[in-house]
Design a protein around this motif. Structure first.
Motif, PDB file in Angstrom:
ATOM      1  N   LYS A 144      13.981  26.340 -21.622  1.00 43.49           N
ATOM      2  CA  LYS A 144      13.711  25.023 -21.047  1.00 43.49           C
ATOM      3  C   LYS A 144      12.425  25.034 -20.213  1.00 43.49           C
ATOM      4  O   LYS A 144      11.975  26.075 -19.742  1.00 43.49           O
ATOM      5  CB  LYS A 144      14.886  24.584 -20.173  1.00 43.49           C
ATOM      6  N   GLN A 145      11.890  23.851 -19.999  1.00 48.64           N
ATOM      7  CA  GLN A 145      10.679  23.708 -19.191  1.00 48.64           C
ATOM      8  C   GLN A 145      10.899  24.285 -17.788  1.00 48.64           C
ATOM      9  O   GLN A 145      10.029  24.967 -17.235  1.00 48.64           O
ATOM     10  CB  GLN A 145      10.291  22.241 -19.086  1.00 48.64           C
ATOM     11  N   SER A 146      12.076  24.024 -17.225  1.00 43.14           N
ATOM     12  CA  SER A 146      12.377  24.498 -15.872  1.00 43.14           C
ATOM     13  C   SER A 146      12.531  26.015 -15.804  1.00 43.14           C
ATOM     14  O   SER A 146      12.499  26.591 -14.712  1.00 43.14           O
ATOM     15  CB  SER A 146      13.660  23.825 -15.365  1.00 43.14           C
ATOM     16  N   GLU A 147      12.700  26.672 -16.958  1.00 40.55           N
ATOM     17  CA  GLU A 147      12.886  28.118 -17.001  1.00 40.55           C
ATOM     18  C   GLU A 147      11.620  28.859 -17.398  1.00 40.55           C
ATOM     19  O   GLU A 147      11.538  30.084 -17.259  1.00 40.55           O
ATOM     20  CB  GLU A 147      13.984  28.476 -18.023  1.00 40.55           C
TER      21      GLU A 147
ATOM     22  N   ASN B   2       8.497  33.961 -17.812  1.00 46.88           N
ATOM     23  CA  ASN B   2       7.281  34.756 -17.974  1.00 46.88           C
ATOM     24  C   ASN B   2       7.107  35.758 -16.840  1.00 46.88           C
ATOM     25  O   ASN B   2       6.658  36.897 -17.054  1.00 46.88           O
ATOM     26  CB  ASN B   2       6.062  33.835 -18.051  1.00 46.88           C
ATOM     27  N   LYS B   3       7.493  35.362 -15.645  1.00 45.10           N
ATOM     28  CA  LYS B   3       7.403  36.275 -14.502  1.00 45.10           C
ATOM     29  C   LYS B   3       8.286  37.503 -14.735  1.00 45.10           C
ATOM     30  O   LYS B   3       7.858  38.648 -14.543  1.00 45.10           O
ATOM     31  CB  LYS B   3       7.840  35.556 -13.225  1.00 45.10           C
ATOM     32  N   TYR B   4       9.514  37.269 -15.169  1.00 45.12           N
ATOM     33  CA  TYR B   4      10.443  38.376 -15.357  1.00 45.12           C
ATOM     34  C   TYR B   4      10.134  39.188 -16.607  1.00 45.12           C
ATOM     35  O   TYR B   4      10.464  40.381 -16.683  1.00 45.12           O
ATOM     36  CB  TYR B   4      11.881  37.862 -15.371  1.00 45.12           C
ATOM     37  N   ILE B   5       9.522  38.569 -17.597  1.00 53.39           N
ATOM     38  CA  ILE B   5       9.093  39.330 -18.772  1.00 53.39           C
ATOM     39  C   ILE B   5       8.134  40.432 -18.341  1.00 53.39           C
ATOM     40  O   ILE B   5       8.251  41.590 -18.776  1.00 53.39           O
ATOM     41  CB  ILE B   5       8.412  38.407 -19.809  1.00 53.39           C
TER      42      ILE B   5
ATOM     43  N   ALA C  40       4.690  28.546 -24.443  1.00 53.39           N
ATOM     44  CA  ALA C  40       5.210  27.211 -24.168  1.00 53.39           C
ATOM     45  C   ALA C  40       6.733  27.256 -24.169  1.00 53.39           C
ATOM     46  O   ALA C  40       7.337  28.159 -24.757  1.00 53.39           O
ATOM     47  CB  ALA C  40       4.716  26.219 -25.225  1.00 53.39           C
ATOM     48  N   PRO C  41       7.377  26.289 -23.486  1.00 50.80           N
ATOM     49  CA  PRO C  41       8.842  26.234 -23.540  1.00 50.80           C
ATOM     50  C   PRO C  41       9.312  25.743 -24.902  1.00 50.80           C
ATOM     51  O   PRO C  41       8.502  25.369 -25.752  1.00 50.80           O
ATOM     52  CB  PRO C  41       9.179  25.230 -22.436  1.00 50.80           C
ATOM     53  N   GLY C  42      10.626  25.775 -25.116  1.00 53.16           N
ATOM     54  CA  GLY C  42      11.180  25.322 -26.383  1.00 53.16           C
ATOM     55  C   GLY C  42      11.834  26.438 -27.153  1.00 53.16           C
ATOM     56  O   GLY C  42      11.930  27.578 -26.695  1.00 53.16           O
ATOM     57  N   MET C  43      12.319  26.133 -28.350  1.00 56.76           N
ATOM     58  CA  MET C  43      12.982  27.117 -29.200  1.00 56.76           C
ATOM     59  C   MET C  43      11.985  28.144 -29.705  1.00 56.76           C
ATOM     60  O   MET C  43      10.930  27.782 -30.235  1.00 56.76           O
ATOM     61  CB  MET C  43      13.649  26.422 -30.381  1.00 56.76           C
ATOM     62  N   GLN C  44      12.297  29.423 -29.543  1.00 55.82           N
ATOM     63  CA  GLN C  44      11.407  30.482 -29.983  1.00 55.82           C
ATOM     64  C   GLN C  44      12.161  31.784 -30.177  1.00 55.82           C
ATOM     65  O   GLN C  44      13.295  31.937 -29.712  1.00 55.82           O
ATOM     66  CB  GLN C  44      10.271  30.683 -28.990  1.00 55.82           C
TER      67      GLN C  44
ATOM     68  N   GLY D 147      13.931  39.450 -19.835  1.00 54.05           N
ATOM     69  CA  GLY D 147      13.267  38.650 -18.807  1.00 54.05           C
ATOM     70  C   GLY D 147      13.942  37.304 -18.641  1.00 54.05           C
ATOM     71  O   GLY D 147      14.171  36.834 -17.515  1.00 54.05           O
ATOM     72  N   TYR D 148      14.278  36.672 -19.740  1.00 54.34           N
ATOM     73  CA  TYR D 148      14.968  35.376 -19.714  1.00 54.34           C
ATOM     74  C   TYR D 148      16.313  35.476 -19.002  1.00 54.34           C
ATOM     75  O   TYR D 148      16.688  34.609 -18.210  1.00 54.34           O
ATOM     76  CB  TYR D 148      15.153  34.888 -21.151  1.00 54.34           C
ATOM     77  N   CYS D 149      17.032  36.565 -19.249  1.00 55.20           N
ATOM     78  CA  CYS D 149      18.349  36.758 -18.635  1.00 55.20           C
ATOM     79  C   CYS D 149      18.276  37.021 -17.140  1.00 55.20           C
ATOM     80  O   CYS D 149      19.240  36.783 -16.419  1.00 55.20           O
ATOM     81  CB  CYS D 149      19.069  37.923 -19.301  1.00 55.20           C
ATOM     82  N   ARG D 150      17.137  37.509 -16.675  1.00 52.48           N
ATOM     83  CA  ARG D 150      17.042  37.920 -15.277  1.00 52.48           C
ATOM     84  C   ARG D 150      16.623  36.809 -14.323  1.00 52.48           C
ATOM     85  O   ARG D 150      16.571  37.022 -13.114  1.00 52.48           O
ATOM     86  CB  ARG D 150      16.056  39.080 -15.153  1.00 52.48           C
ATOM     87  N   ILE D 151      16.327  35.628 -14.833  1.00 57.48           N
ATOM     88  CA  ILE D 151      15.950  34.524 -13.952  1.00 57.48           C
ATOM     89  C   ILE D 151      17.022  34.334 -12.889  1.00 57.48           C
ATOM     90  O   ILE D 151      18.209  34.239 -13.200  1.00 57.48           O
ATOM     91  CB  ILE D 151      15.768  33.213 -14.746  1.00 57.48           C
TER      92      ILE D 151
END
Length: 335
Positions: free
Chosen positions: A178-181, A186-189, A205-209, A218-222
């Motif tokens: 999501k945009q909010s994530e 990217n920081k946690y990546i 960019a945000p969105g499906m990828q 990284g995504y999981c660690r937010i």
């Protein structure tokens, strides 16, 4: 209140994603059990370390009323996460168990908070995850049985410090960021890449990828841009993506995937029994994993707080035990 909230949120980064890595391991065990290449998969499982425990001692930890009331149609297996990257194998960073429920045709993955205040045989009251420090997997099983009325006889230990490698082994996962994530992801990546002494590409960019291992971790660690519910949703998103990816992997590709993941595992279950479990589950038609966490704050007088300067989750032991038993054995709602 602030101090309490701080303790509630305190969790190692690896712990926040252990659910996903353990489930990935569970999924590959269940998936490859459905194919007929028994000899091939049996050989591939050779990389898994086989642990030995006292079955008699574990059996003694199971309540007699549980033995009398419930048969083997509901199997519970402990799943213990250990982060070996930090050379800290003394405690399990997460304690879970998988339920293979052939009676109600369900597959459940249940987490018990590692800060739960429990009675540990020979060590008094302490945190649940300390059972592993005192007696490894065997004492962890006995502690779960004695405190929560379960019938666990075996366990799987996962080195989830290698989660990025596990995700890469299955070919990455598809996630909608999501945009909010986006910024925090990217920081946690880059944080994860630094820990692993590797380079990693940030998301454009945000969105499906499609995310590789480092990106998915990284995504999981937010942690700080929203709340606990959103973080849980992210973990579940990755879990489901891994589950679906494993289910869609062809039988010819699975041996290679299993061979890559196997070195991160150790279990008391033999290869033959693993294959048998997988075959049985898939023949039953179970296709989804139901998730739950205990204790549930706000129920059974569960609350987090300090006892002699240490944070624990306390609760009404009998009420929580009944709630877990009803959920696991009777397929009742958790709350």
């Amino acid at each position: 209140m602030a101090k309490k909230d701080k303790h509630k949120k305190k969790m190692k980064k690896s712990t926040k994603i252990v659910l996903i890595s353990i489930t990935a391991v569970l999924v590959f065990v269940l998936v490859f059990g459905s194919v007929g290449l028994y000899k091939l998969y049996s050989d591939t499982l050779g990389g898994i370390k086989k642990d030995t425990i006292s079955k008699d001692e574990v059996n003694k930890s199971i309540d007699q009323d549980v033995k009398d009331k419930y048969d083997d149609s509901i199997i519970n297996i402990a799943l213990l996460g250990v982060d070996r990257r930090a050379n800290d194998t003394g405690r399990s960073d997460a304690t879970m168990f998988v339920t293979i429920d052939k009676k109600h045709n369900k597959l459940k993955l249940t987490s018990i908070m590692r800060d739960s205040y429990v009675s540990i045989d020979g060590h008094g009251m302490d945190k649940l995850n300390h059972a592993f420090a005192f007696g490894k997997g065997e004492l962890s099983i006995k502690t779960m049985n004695q405190n929560f009325g379960l019938n666990i006889k075996d366990y799987v230990v996962v080195d989830f410090g290698e989660l990025a490698n596990i995700i890469d082994a299955i070919g990455g996962v598809d996630i909608n960021v999501k945009q909010s994530e986006f910024t925090e992801t990217n920081k946690y990546i880059q944080d994860v890449a630094g820990e692993l002494h590797k380079t990693a590409s940030s998301l454009s960019a945000p969105g499906m990828q499609h995310l590789n291992g480092i990106q998915a971790v990284g995504y999981c660690r937010i942690r700080y841009n929203d709340n606990d519910f959103a973080r849980t949703d992210r973990q579940r998103d990755v879990l489901v993506a891994m589950f679906n990816k494993m289910k869609s992997t062809s039988p010819t590709e699975l041996p290679g995937v299993i061979k890559k993941i196997s070195p991160y595992l150790e279990t008391t279950i033999g290869a033959t029994d693993l294959l048998s479990l997988g075959t049985g589950v898939l023949k039953s038609g179970i296709g989804n994993i139901q998730q739950q966490i205990f204790p549930i704050e706000g129920l059974d007088n569960c609350k987090g707080g300090l006892i002699k300067g240490t944070f624990y989750f306390t609760y009404d032991k009998d009420a929580l035990k009944k709630r877990i038993q009803n959920y696991i054995f009777e397929d009742a709602a958790a709350k």
